[in-house]
Scaffold this motif. Structure first.
Motif, PDB file in Angstrom:
ATOM      1  N   LEU A  43       0.815  -1.215   0.000  1.00 28.84           N
ATOM      2  CA  LEU A  43       0.000   0.000   0.000  1.00 28.84           C
ATOM      3  C   LEU A  43       0.849   1.265   0.000  1.00 28.84           C
ATOM      4  O   LEU A  43       0.325   2.371  -0.078  1.00 28.84           O
ATOM      5  CB  LEU A  43      -0.944  -0.007   1.204  1.00 28.84           C
ATOM      6  CG  LEU A  43      -1.973  -1.141   1.204  1.00 28.84           C
ATOM      7  CD1 LEU A  43      -2.821  -1.098   2.462  1.00 28.84           C
ATOM      8  CD2 LEU A  43      -2.858  -1.075  -0.030  1.00 28.84           C
ATOM      9  N   SER A  44       2.151   1.120   0.060  1.00 30.35           N
ATOM     10  CA  SER A  44       3.038   2.283   0.028  1.00 30.35           C
ATOM     11  C   SER A  44       3.124   2.844  -1.389  1.00 30.35           C
ATOM     12  O   SER A  44       3.137   2.092  -2.359  1.00 30.35           O
ATOM     13  CB  SER A  44       4.438   1.858   0.498  1.00 30.35           C
ATOM     14  OG  SER A  44       5.398   2.802   0.078  1.00 30.35           O
ATOM     15  N   PRO A  45       3.229   4.168  -1.515  1.00 29.43           N
ATOM     16  CA  PRO A  45       3.372   4.763  -2.858  1.00 29.43           C
ATOM     17  C   PRO A  45       4.616   4.277  -3.595  1.00 29.43           C
ATOM     18  O   PRO A  45       4.675   4.313  -4.823  1.00 29.43           O
ATOM     19  CB  PRO A  45       3.454   6.264  -2.584  1.00 29.43           C
ATOM     20  CG  PRO A  45       2.831   6.454  -1.252  1.00 29.43           C
ATOM     21  CD  PRO A  45       3.121   5.203  -0.471  1.00 29.43           C
TER      22      PRO A  45
ATOM     23  N   LEU B   6       0.838   6.325 -11.360  1.00 23.13           N
ATOM     24  CA  LEU B   6       1.124   6.017  -9.958  1.00 23.13           C
ATOM     25  C   LEU B   6      -0.031   6.469  -9.069  1.00 23.13           C
ATOM     26  O   LEU B   6      -0.440   5.751  -8.144  1.00 23.13           O
ATOM     27  CB  LEU B   6       2.425   6.709  -9.531  1.00 23.13           C
ATOM     28  CG  LEU B   6       2.870   6.496  -8.083  1.00 23.13           C
ATOM     29  CD1 LEU B   6       3.106   5.018  -7.792  1.00 23.13           C
ATOM     30  CD2 LEU B   6       4.141   7.291  -7.790  1.00 23.13           C
ATOM     31  N   GLU B   7      -0.578   7.646  -9.402  1.00 25.09           N
ATOM     32  CA  GLU B   7      -1.711   8.147  -8.622  1.00 25.09           C
ATOM     33  C   GLU B   7      -2.915   7.220  -8.743  1.00 25.09           C
ATOM     34  O   GLU B   7      -3.610   6.926  -7.756  1.00 25.09           O
ATOM     35  CB  GLU B   7      -2.086   9.554  -9.106  1.00 25.09           C
ATOM     36  CG  GLU B   7      -3.252  10.168  -8.353  1.00 25.09           C
ATOM     37  CD  GLU B   7      -3.714  11.502  -8.937  1.00 25.09           C
ATOM     38  OE1 GLU B   7      -4.667  12.072  -8.396  1.00 25.09           O
ATOM     39  OE2 GLU B   7      -3.118  11.949  -9.941  1.00 25.09           O
ATOM     40  N   ILE B   8      -3.158   6.737  -9.962  1.00 18.74           N
ATOM     41  CA  ILE B   8      -4.294   5.838 -10.174  1.00 18.74           C
ATOM     42  C   ILE B   8      -4.064   4.508  -9.475  1.00 18.74           C
ATOM     43  O   ILE B   8      -4.968   3.944  -8.842  1.00 18.74           O
ATOM     44  CB  ILE B   8      -4.538   5.665 -11.686  1.00 18.74           C
ATOM     45  CG1 ILE B   8      -5.146   6.953 -12.242  1.00 18.74           C
ATOM     46  CG2 ILE B   8      -5.420   4.449 -11.977  1.00 18.74           C
ATOM     47  CD1 ILE B   8      -5.220   7.023 -13.740  1.00 18.74           C
ATOM     48  N   ARG B  14      -5.902   2.050  -2.408  1.00 21.69           N
ATOM     49  CA  ARG B  14      -6.532   2.670  -1.240  1.00 21.69           C
ATOM     50  C   ARG B  14      -8.020   2.313  -1.191  1.00 21.69           C
ATOM     51  O   ARG B  14      -8.554   1.977  -0.138  1.00 21.69           O
ATOM     52  CB  ARG B  14      -6.350   4.189  -1.309  1.00 21.69           C
ATOM     53  CG  ARG B  14      -6.662   4.907  -0.003  1.00 21.69           C
ATOM     54  CD  ARG B  14      -6.417   6.411  -0.114  1.00 21.69           C
ATOM     55  NE  ARG B  14      -5.114   6.730  -0.657  1.00 21.69           N
ATOM     56  CZ  ARG B  14      -4.895   7.380  -1.804  1.00 21.69           C
ATOM     57  NH1 ARG B  14      -5.920   7.781  -2.537  1.00 21.69           N
ATOM     58  NH2 ARG B  14      -3.678   7.645  -2.213  1.00 21.69           N
ATOM     59  N   TYR B  15      -8.654   2.331  -2.366  1.00 18.81           N
ATOM     60  CA  TYR B  15     -10.085   2.030  -2.413  1.00 18.81           C
ATOM     61  C   TYR B  15     -10.335   0.575  -1.984  1.00 18.81           C
ATOM     62  O   TYR B  15     -11.232   0.285  -1.188  1.00 18.81           O
ATOM     63  CB  TYR B  15     -10.626   2.269  -3.829  1.00 18.81           C
ATOM     64  CG  TYR B  15     -12.131   2.187  -3.911  1.00 18.81           C
ATOM     65  CD1 TYR B  15     -12.909   3.342  -3.885  1.00 18.81           C
ATOM     66  CD2 TYR B  15     -12.785   0.959  -3.997  1.00 18.81           C
ATOM     67  CE1 TYR B  15     -14.292   3.273  -3.936  1.00 18.81           C
ATOM     68  CE2 TYR B  15     -14.164   0.882  -4.039  1.00 18.81           C
ATOM     69  CZ  TYR B  15     -14.917   2.048  -4.013  1.00 18.81           C
ATOM     70  OH  TYR B  15     -16.282   1.969  -4.050  1.00 18.81           O
ATOM     71  N   ALA B  97      -0.474  -7.040   4.014  1.00 21.08           N
ATOM     72  CA  ALA B  97      -0.546  -5.657   3.526  1.00 21.08           C
ATOM     73  C   ALA B  97      -1.284  -4.740   4.489  1.00 21.08           C
ATOM     74  O   ALA B  97      -1.071  -3.528   4.473  1.00 21.08           O
ATOM     75  CB  ALA B  97      -1.230  -5.627   2.155  1.00 21.08           C
ATOM     76  N   LEU B  98      -2.160  -5.326   5.301  1.00 20.91           N
ATOM     77  CA  LEU B  98      -3.016  -4.508   6.167  1.00 20.91           C
ATOM     78  C   LEU B  98      -2.592  -4.569   7.633  1.00 20.91           C
ATOM     79  O   LEU B  98      -3.395  -4.312   8.527  1.00 20.91           O
ATOM     80  CB  LEU B  98      -4.476  -4.951   6.001  1.00 20.91           C
ATOM     81  CG  LEU B  98      -5.063  -4.701   4.613  1.00 20.91           C
ATOM     82  CD1 LEU B  98      -6.460  -5.308   4.486  1.00 20.91           C
ATOM     83  CD2 LEU B  98      -5.116  -3.211   4.296  1.00 20.91           C
ATOM     84  N   GLY B  99      -1.353  -4.933   7.881  1.00 23.27           N
ATOM     85  CA  GLY B  99      -0.826  -4.813   9.233  1.00 23.27           C
ATOM     86  C   GLY B  99      -0.510  -6.099   9.953  1.00 23.27           C
ATOM     87  O   GLY B  99       0.062  -6.078  11.040  1.00 23.27           O
TER      88      GLY B  99
END
Lengths: 77, 147
Positions: A43-45, B6-8, B14-15, B97-99
């Motif tokens: 999830l890191s950029p 990268l933004e997409i 994130r979604y 990925a989520l901790g």
């Protein structure tokens, strides 16, 4: 086709019935290490896929050194 | 990689992390402020870089590893949210990925016996359960959905 099996025997039976090749298997502790190595920072950029040398190193570090796990291997078995 | 790609990519991840499902194309337009075609073109470039797999119609996400945009047999629970992993590996990967804390609900492919496993960062105890991959690593992305 990256799947869980209850035991080596269950895996062997499934491969035989489906005529799939029996590949090297991994334990769940090994799979957890694979999950961490691949995805802990996903999830890191700045996240990226490991390159082939890194992939080979990750698998080797957790005891998976068969050419099956080598992304550059000409694996025909 | 272009900054917009990268933004997409980040917006997709994130979604998925926040919702447990693929964003619709219209939602992505609202999130990143770009027209649908720009987003669909970016999906294809990201697919070529093996960073995600769009759906066949290009309007949603089939795979953003470890997250699956469609239901699979590999359910993952983290906090109050439910996710789907693309495969056994990705089921563990979603939690990584989520901790590192969560629960996997899947099954033995041979017998159908349920696998219900709570994971913490220290990982699972050893057991007779095994993980098996049919396709060799060198061929995984030849057909990543089958793999």
């Amino acid at each position: 086709m990256m799947l869980f099996f209850r035991s080596e025997e269950s895996l062997n039976d499934w491969c035989e019935k489906r005529a799939y090749p029996r590949r090297p298997s991994a334990t769940l502790p090994q799979l957890w290490k694979m999950g961490l190595a691949w995805y802990a920072d996903r999830l890191s950029p700045t996240a990226r896929r490991p390159n082939p040398d890194e992939i080979r190193g990750i698998f080797s570090d957790i005891g998976l050194s068969d050419p099956f796990w080598d992304p550059r291997a000409d694996y025909l078995a | 990689m272009p900054d917009s790609d990268l933004e997409i990519r980040q917006a997709v991840y994130r979604y998925l992390a926040e919702n447990g499902r693929s964003p619709a194309l219209e939602e992505m337009c609202d999130i990143v402020g770009q027209p649908p075609q720009e987003i669909q073109d970016a999906y294809q470039r990201l697919r070529a870089r093996r960073l995600l797999v769009p759906s066949a119609d290009g309007r949603s996400i089939r795979m953003a590893p470890p997250f699956s945009g469609v239901e699979t047999q590999h359910r993952v629970y983290v906090g109050e949210r439910q996710y789907y992993g693309n495969c056994a590996w990705d089921a563990f990967g979603v939690i990584a990925a989520l901790g590192g804390h969560g629960r996997v609900e899947s099954r033995c492919e041979a017998t159908g016996e349920p696998l219900i496993l709570s994971l913490t960062p220290s990982g699972p105890n050893d057991s007779s359960w095994r993980f098996h991959v049919v396709v060799p690593a060198a061929q995984w992305w030849n057909d990543i959905v089958f793999t």
